[in-house]
Scaffold this active site. Structure first.
Site, PDB file in Angstrom:
ATOM      1  N   SER A   1     -38.056 -71.808  25.481  1.00 20.18           N
ATOM      2  CA  SER A   1     -36.786 -72.457  25.806  1.00 20.18           C
ATOM      3  C   SER A   1     -36.963 -73.926  26.155  1.00 20.18           C
ATOM      4  CB  SER A   1     -36.109 -71.725  26.964  1.00 20.18           C
ATOM      5  OG  SER A   1     -35.754 -70.416  26.593  1.00 20.18           O
TER       6      SER A   1
ATOM      7  N   HIS B   1     -35.465 -75.552  30.887  1.00 19.80           N
ATOM      8  CA  HIS B   1     -34.487 -76.103  29.954  1.00 19.80           C
ATOM      9  C   HIS B   1     -34.236 -77.588  30.235  1.00 19.80           C
ATOM     10  CE1 HIS B   1     -32.554 -71.812  29.597  1.00 19.80           C
ATOM     11  NE2 HIS B   1     -33.767 -71.877  29.103  1.00 19.80           N
TER      12      HIS B   1
END
Length: 269
Positions: A55, A107
């Site tokens: 991610s 993220h």
């Protein structure tokens, strides 16, 4: 499951277009450094949980798309529409990342690294219709030097904090909002059932308890909660909280989490 689908969609939508424009090598470098920085940052802020996945690296591609737009703004046919579509995708994915069990630290930090590195790697040569090369804009030249300075500082700083054993909350106490926000927004985390998720650290940080019965009376027991400590006000990893006169009939993991939320100091740290 759902996060993998989002990751695959983002990789397909962003990765292919940028790779075709700038080549595999440059995109691989951005992808690699974004993933590494995201993983290190995640470990600093959430050492009690182990995260795996790409991610952070994929959000680096979101950052690269933003950096490409900023660096080559005057070359876009419709930069405003690109801003709208990028803003929607970025805010949607970062918003989803504030749900429990997702690693928004990876993220967010991966995206930041992607933006910074794209300033130096995703530079388009400007030329006239006849093929004559044009000089770079002043702001573009300045942006190219940003990653030269900031990437080593960010990477060395993050690794230094990690290996020094410094917890992220000691450096930035308010950064916890990046990773999780109680939903619905404004709900009372101390009222059971009011929040769909309350961002409690109890489940992920490993709270345990010892129960002592007196004369085998389960309605008047002493419970010692071993509360994980996430703040910097003590050097101990766990703080014991003693509760007397507790009814432990039907005590289970749900009961334990409830006690943690009520009595552990860092339950909502």
């Amino acid at each position: 499951g759902s996060t993998k689908i989002f990751n695959m969609m983002a990789l397909y939508q962003l990765g292919i277009g940028i790779e075709q424009s700038y080549g595999s090598t440059k995109i691989f470098i951005i992808y690699l450094f974004s993933g590494l920085f995201g993983s290190v940052t995640s470990t600093i802020f959430t050492p009690e949980s182990v995260g795996v996945g790409a991610s952070g690296a994929i959000f680096g591609l979101f950052g690269a798309a933003w950096g490409d737009l900023i660096q080559n703004w005057d070359l876009y046919d419709s930069p405003c529409s690109t801003i709208i579509s990028l803003s929607f995708g970025t805010l949607l994915n970062l918003g989803i990342g504030t749900a429990p069990l997702l690693d928004n630290f990876a993220h967010f930090s991966g995206m930041v690294m992607g933006i910074i590195m794209s300033f130096g790697l995703l530079v388009v040569e400007r030329q006239t219709s006849s093929g004559r090369r044009l000089g770079q804009k002043y702001y573009s030249i300045c942006l190219e030097f940003v990653p030269v300075v900031t990437v080593p500082i960010f990477m060395c700083g993050a690794l230094g904090v990690l290996f020094a054993g410094i917890r992220g909350h000691e450096v930035c106490k308010s950064c916890t909002a990046i990773n999780c926000i109680p939903f619905p927004w404004g709900c009372d985390v101390h009222t059971e059932g009011e929040c769909v998720w309350d961002c409690s650290t109890c489940a992920s940080s490993g709270v345990t308890a010892d129960i002592t019965l007196y004369n085998e009376n389960i309605n008047n027991a002493t419970v010692t909660l071993h509360c994980p400590v996430l703040s910097d006000w003590t050097k101990n990893e766990f703080l014991d909280v003693v509760l007397k006169g507790e009814d432990v009939n039907g005590a289970d993991s749900h009961w334990l989490l409830g006690k943690c939320k009520q009595h552990c100091p860092d339950a909502f740290f």
